[in-house]
Design an enzyme around this catalytic site. Structure first.
Site, PDB file in Angstrom:
ATOM      1  N   GLY A 278       0.811  -1.216   0.000  1.00 49.77           N
ATOM      2  CA  GLY A 278       0.000   0.000   0.000  1.00 49.77           C
ATOM      3  C   GLY A 278       0.843   1.264   0.000  1.00 49.77           C
ATOM      4  O   GLY A 278       1.968   1.304  -0.524  1.00 49.77           O
ATOM      5  N   SER A 279       0.314   2.303   0.626  1.00 51.80           N
ATOM      6  CA  SER A 279       0.914   3.636   0.512  1.00 51.80           C
ATOM      7  C   SER A 279       2.268   3.790   1.196  1.00 51.80           C
ATOM      8  O   SER A 279       2.914   4.823   1.019  1.00 51.80           O
ATOM      9  CB  SER A 279      -0.061   4.683   1.060  1.00 51.80           C
ATOM     10  N   THR A 280       2.706   2.809   1.995  1.00 54.65           N
ATOM     11  CA  THR A 280       4.071   2.919   2.534  1.00 54.65           C
ATOM     12  C   THR A 280       5.083   2.901   1.390  1.00 54.65           C
ATOM     13  O   THR A 280       6.197   3.407   1.542  1.00 54.65           O
ATOM     14  CB  THR A 280       4.369   1.768   3.511  1.00 54.65           C
ATOM     15  N   PHE A 281       4.701   2.341   0.235  1.00 52.73           N
ATOM     16  CA  PHE A 281       5.594   2.337  -0.924  1.00 52.73           C
ATOM     17  C   PHE A 281       5.759   3.738  -1.517  1.00 52.73           C
ATOM     18  O   PHE A 281       6.682   3.986  -2.300  1.00 52.73           O
ATOM     19  CB  PHE A 281       5.055   1.377  -1.992  1.00 52.73           C
ATOM     20  N   LYS A 282       4.863   4.648  -1.144  1.00 55.64           N
ATOM     21  CA  LYS A 282       4.986   6.019  -1.652  1.00 55.64           C
ATOM     22  C   LYS A 282       6.237   6.710  -1.133  1.00 55.64           C
ATOM     23  O   LYS A 282       6.738   7.652  -1.758  1.00 55.64           O
ATOM     24  CB  LYS A 282       3.738   6.823  -1.282  1.00 55.64           C
TER      25      LYS A 282
END
Length: 600
Positions: A313-317
């Protein structure tokens, strides 16, 4: 002289020529032939050979007598342990294992001496009587199985492993010939479930099956045992882990409470020292008790931080933001248009909480904009994106001391659409520890340090570290994570005094080939202190459910974020980071000079 005189003389015959007689050729004999000829001559019934025969026979008898006498003396002096017992017992029971201790010297695993009962079927006269007597004092034995063992044509079989002192005494009183005892080492874990997934366990033969226990065997313990060099725990140096038992207990306690409250299928949490790569704590639920590891075989008992692979999810951002800044394709003040959805073919990419406006890089991170993040990745390009994730260790299996690990799931064909979805944490599945190690490198100044479960210093870690981003890029990531804890979705973990930065991540799970709106995998990462990072906290929940306080939401901020905040608040006093209740002055000097959004 007249002719008559000559006729009266006796004529002399000429001397005969010497007759030539050819001598016989004696053949040359080899050493073996000469020895055989000597032995054949020795045993001919000739009187002159009898003395030699008597001497040789006497020497043979003297040698046999000496051998038997020496064996008798050895058996009288040494403990009377039959050869077959030593042979079979040494193959099945075994030498000691080293103690495993935590970073503060607390014992996590050790050996205790136990006794096991064996039998020598060939020496048992009445096998039926033996079975009857043994099952009477050891009622948990299966009589049929024991009878089958005793009927085998073997010199050694186990009757029962690791018996109690009382059972040993009762069997000893039976006095059954051919039944005896062998001392063994039994592995015990004084803290039960604490650090179960890290330690793994050893089987009844004291062989490491999983976790650090298996790592120890692969590091040479089995060779030492084979050569007989490791017979007692004192022969071996303890294995010191980076794990802190105090923090392990506190983290597990909070995670158990959170898993029950959010009615999650599973949960996991870990604490990483970003300056050394040490795993200070790791918990994965459901877990098991390594003293009785039968539960470890169930499929839901995997170590979700290492063996499980998930879309993060958004931790990859955080990775995408660092990539675009480090590549020079954007700077901290660059903007990306998020006013409308991003369309690619028949696919449409939108924001969960859309702002419908142009966003700066910090705002893209703060509002967790899928549109803005996808455009960042497209600015770098497919090949640049793949190369960056490769450098950050997201495309290969992570190797640590743990034997268990999983390969990431990456697209077989990687095009623009893959880059778009992977930019915001979908379309690629990695182990949470893998993603954590990468984010740790983004925060510690730009050095990729492979995580370790063994205690090591910052100097040792830096000697093996690889620079993956520039220091100024690392400061930018610390800045946006701190901003997210102040104004964004990471505020639930912003414990006062510890200058926390953080990022949430909520990914829809794939069910039946489609993304499910109701089955979520949530992640939260929090760093402290954000201006000079030391510790990175990570918490994940598998399929958490909404609570009355969450207004129907089950996204990461409402569960993983809240649990991380509770863990941080509880264990922060145990860490080597003192609280600061006055915020640091100018914590991000480069960002201030650049006039980054939020610093003005």
């Amino acid at each position: 002289m007249s002719a008559d005189d000559s006729s009266d003389r006796v004529p002399h015959d000429p001397a005969p020529e010497p007759e030539y007689v050819e001598e016989p050729v004696v053949p040359q004999l080899s050493g073996r032939q000469r020895a055989f000829a000597f032995a054949r001559g020795l045993f001919r019934l000739r009187i002159e050979q009898s003395a030699v025969r008597v001497a040789i026979v006497g020497a043979v008898f003297l040698g046999l007598f000496s051998l038997i006498s020496g064996r008798l003396i050895y058996l009288a002096v040494m403990p009377q342990e039959p050869e077959n017992i030593r042979r079979f017992a040494s193959a099945a029971s075994v030498a000691a294992r080293p103690d495993i201790i935590d970073r503060n010297g607390e014992v996590l695993a050790t050996d205790v001496r136990m006794v096991s009962i064996f039998a020598e079927p060939r020496n048992i006269i009445d096998k039926d009587e033996a079975v009857e007597l043994l099952t009477a004092v050891l009622p948990d034995l299966n009589a049929a199985d024991l009878r089958n063992k005793l009927n085998l044509r073997r010199g050694f079989v186990w009757v029962k492993r690791e018996v109690t002192p009382r059972e040993q005494a009762e069997v000893h009183r039976l006095g059954i010939p051919g039944v005896g005892f062998v001392p063994e080492s039994k592995r015990v874990y004084p803290n039960g479930v604490a650090a179960a997934h890290v330690l793994g366990f050893a089987n009844i033969d004291n062989v490491g099956i999983a976790g650090i226990e298996k790592y120890i065997d692969s590091s040479g313990l089995q060779d030492l045992n084979g050569f007989g060099f490791a017979r007692q725990a004192n022969d071996l140096k303890p294995v010191q882990l980076s794990i802190d038992l105090r923090i392990q207990h506190a983290m597990r306690d909070e995670l158990v409470k959170g898993m029950a409250y959010f009615r999650a299928k599973a949960a996991a949490s870990m604490l990483l020292d970003v300056t050394t790569g040490e795993i200070v704590s790791l918990v994965s639920l459901p877990d098991f008790d390594p003293n009785n590891p039968v539960d470890a075989l169930e499929k839901d008992r995997i170590n979700r931080m290492i063996v499980g692979v998930y879309e993060m999810g958004s931790t990859f951002k955080a990775l995408t933001t660092a990539m675009v800044l480090d590549s020079g394709k954007a700077n901290i003040n660059s903007t990306f248009d998020a006013r409308s959805k991003l369309r690619y073919g028949r696919f449409s990419i939108g924001d969960y909480h859309g702002t419908n406006r142009i966003l700066t890089v910090p705002e893209v991170f703060l509002h967790s904009s899928n549109i803005g993040t996808a455009k960042m990745a497209l600015a770098v390009g497919v090949e640049g994106h793949k190369a960056f994730l490769k450098k950050m260790g997201q495309l290969d299996r992570m190797r640590t001391e743990m034997p268990e690990s999983s390969m990431p799931i990456v697209p077989a064909r990687w095009g623009d659409l893959n880059t778009i979805t992977i930019a915001f944490g979908h379309g690629i599945a990695v182990a949470p520890m893998q993603a954590t190690a990468a984010v740790g490198a983004l925060l510690n100044g730009g050095l990729m340090i492979t995580p370790t479960f063994l205690k090591r210093s910052a100097e040792e870690a830096r000697a093996k570290a690889v620079r993956v981003i520039k220091p100024e890029t690392s400061e930018a990531l610390r800045y946006v994570m701190r901003l997210n804890a102040q104004k964004g979705s990471a505020s639930k973990a912003a414990v006062p005094g510890y200058f926390v930065g953080g990022k949430t991540g909520t990914a829809e799970k794939v069910v039946g080939g489609r993304y499910s709106k109701t089955k979520l995998f949530t992640t939260f990462m929090a760093v402290t202190p954000a201006d000079s990072p030391r510790y990175l906290f990570v918490t994940v929940y598998d399929e958490p459910q909404p609570t009355p306080e969450s207004h129907g939401y089950a996204t990461a901020a409402w569960n993983a974020g809240e649990t991380t905040g509770r863990i941080l608040e509880r264990i922060a006093p145990m860490l080597s980071v003192p609280p600061r209740f006055d915020p640091p002055k100018n914590p991000f000097p480069l960002m201030a000079r650049l006039g980054a959004w939020g610093t003005r």
